[in-house]
Write a protein that holds these residues in place. Structure first.
Motif, PDB file in Angstrom:
ATOM      1  N   GLY A 155     -51.082  19.606  43.133  1.00 20.82           N
ATOM      2  CA  GLY A 155     -50.350  19.026  44.261  1.00 20.82           C
ATOM      3  C   GLY A 155     -51.289  18.427  45.284  1.00 20.82           C
ATOM      4  O   GLY A 155     -51.064  17.314  45.780  1.00 20.82           O
ATOM      5  N   GLY A 173     -52.708  15.255  43.964  1.00 21.61           N
ATOM      6  CA  GLY A 173     -51.709  14.241  43.624  1.00 21.61           C
ATOM      7  C   GLY A 173     -51.574  14.010  42.134  1.00 21.61           C
ATOM      8  O   GLY A 173     -51.191  12.918  41.697  1.00 21.61           O
ATOM      9  N   ARG A 195     -49.071  19.903  34.700  1.00 18.76           N
ATOM     10  CA  ARG A 195     -48.131  21.008  34.906  1.00 18.76           C
ATOM     11  C   ARG A 195     -48.759  22.278  34.362  1.00 18.76           C
ATOM     12  O   ARG A 195     -49.364  22.277  33.279  1.00 18.76           O
ATOM     13  N   SER A 241     -49.483  14.217  39.409  1.00 18.46           N
ATOM     14  CA  SER A 241     -48.103  14.406  38.954  1.00 18.46           C
ATOM     15  C   SER A 241     -48.041  14.547  37.429  1.00 18.46           C
ATOM     16  O   SER A 241     -47.012  14.934  36.883  1.00 18.46           O
ATOM     17  N   ASN A 242     -49.141  14.254  36.744  1.00 13.12           N
ATOM     18  CA  ASN A 242     -49.208  14.335  35.287  1.00 13.12           C
ATOM     19  C   ASN A 242     -49.644  15.718  34.792  1.00 13.12           C
ATOM     20  O   ASN A 242     -49.761  15.929  33.592  1.00 13.12           O
TER      21      ASN A 242
END
Length: 180
Positions: A87, A90, A95, A92-93
């Motif tokens: 996070g 940044g 998890r 977002s790819n």
């Protein structure tokens, strides 16, 4: 610990000291990614990082443009740390999933271009893990499996073994899944 290349090159990853792990050295990580960049386009690939620890390998793939990176570990502090840093950076790819590697492979429905596995060096199921991955559906045809392990570990019986690389105390064995 830092990200070696890509969009977040030189960014420090300040992992908490109380995490029970052995991070891949920057030297070994840089060598690994030099090899990978000569074998595969790292942009837009899907990566699975098993026994991810601090997520150093996951962050490296994310920084270099992987479409999706799944980082799996049983330790809640590790997966929480990765979630927090992803996070902050940044990514977002990227998890993180708190789960046992075999449990994840059993329930997983995606296929990956690269699977990186870095179990503890005293792990008793290295060979079983390699067989499950190479014989299962998690790795795409012609996909790469990379296993980090101690020096005395060998995989002579595995016909899909490609090569072993050594960088100080860090060893990587490379395997390629058969083309279906």
């Amino acid at each position: 610990m830092r990200i070696i290349g890509g969009s977040h090159r030189s960014r420090r990853i300040g992992a908490p000291r109380d995490l029970p792990l052995r991070p891949t050295t920057d030297f070994a990580k840089e060598s690994l990614f030099n090899i990978l960049q000569n074998k595969i386009d790292l942009q837009e690939i899907r990566v699975l990082d098993l026994f991810c620890g601090t997520g150093a390998i996951s962050f490296e793939f994310s920084s270099r443009g992987a479409a999706e990176v799944i980082a799996v570990d049983t330790n809640a502090k590790c997966t929480g740390f990765i979630r927090e840093k992803a996070g902050e950076f940044g990514f977002s790819n990227l998890r993180s999933v708190r789960m046992d590697a075999f449990g994840f492979l059993e329930t997983n429905r995606l296929d990956y271009d690269i699977i990186f596995a870095d179990p503890p060096y005293d792990y008793k199921k290295y060979r079983e893990l390699v067989k499950v991955i190479l014989n299962g559906n998690a790795l795409k045809p012609n996909g790469l499996l990379i296993v980090e392990h101690e020096a005395k570990m060998e995989f002579p019986e595995e016909e899909r073994f490609l090569e072993k690389r050594t960088y100080g105390a860090v060893n990587f064995s490379f395997f390629q899944k058969d083309n279906a």
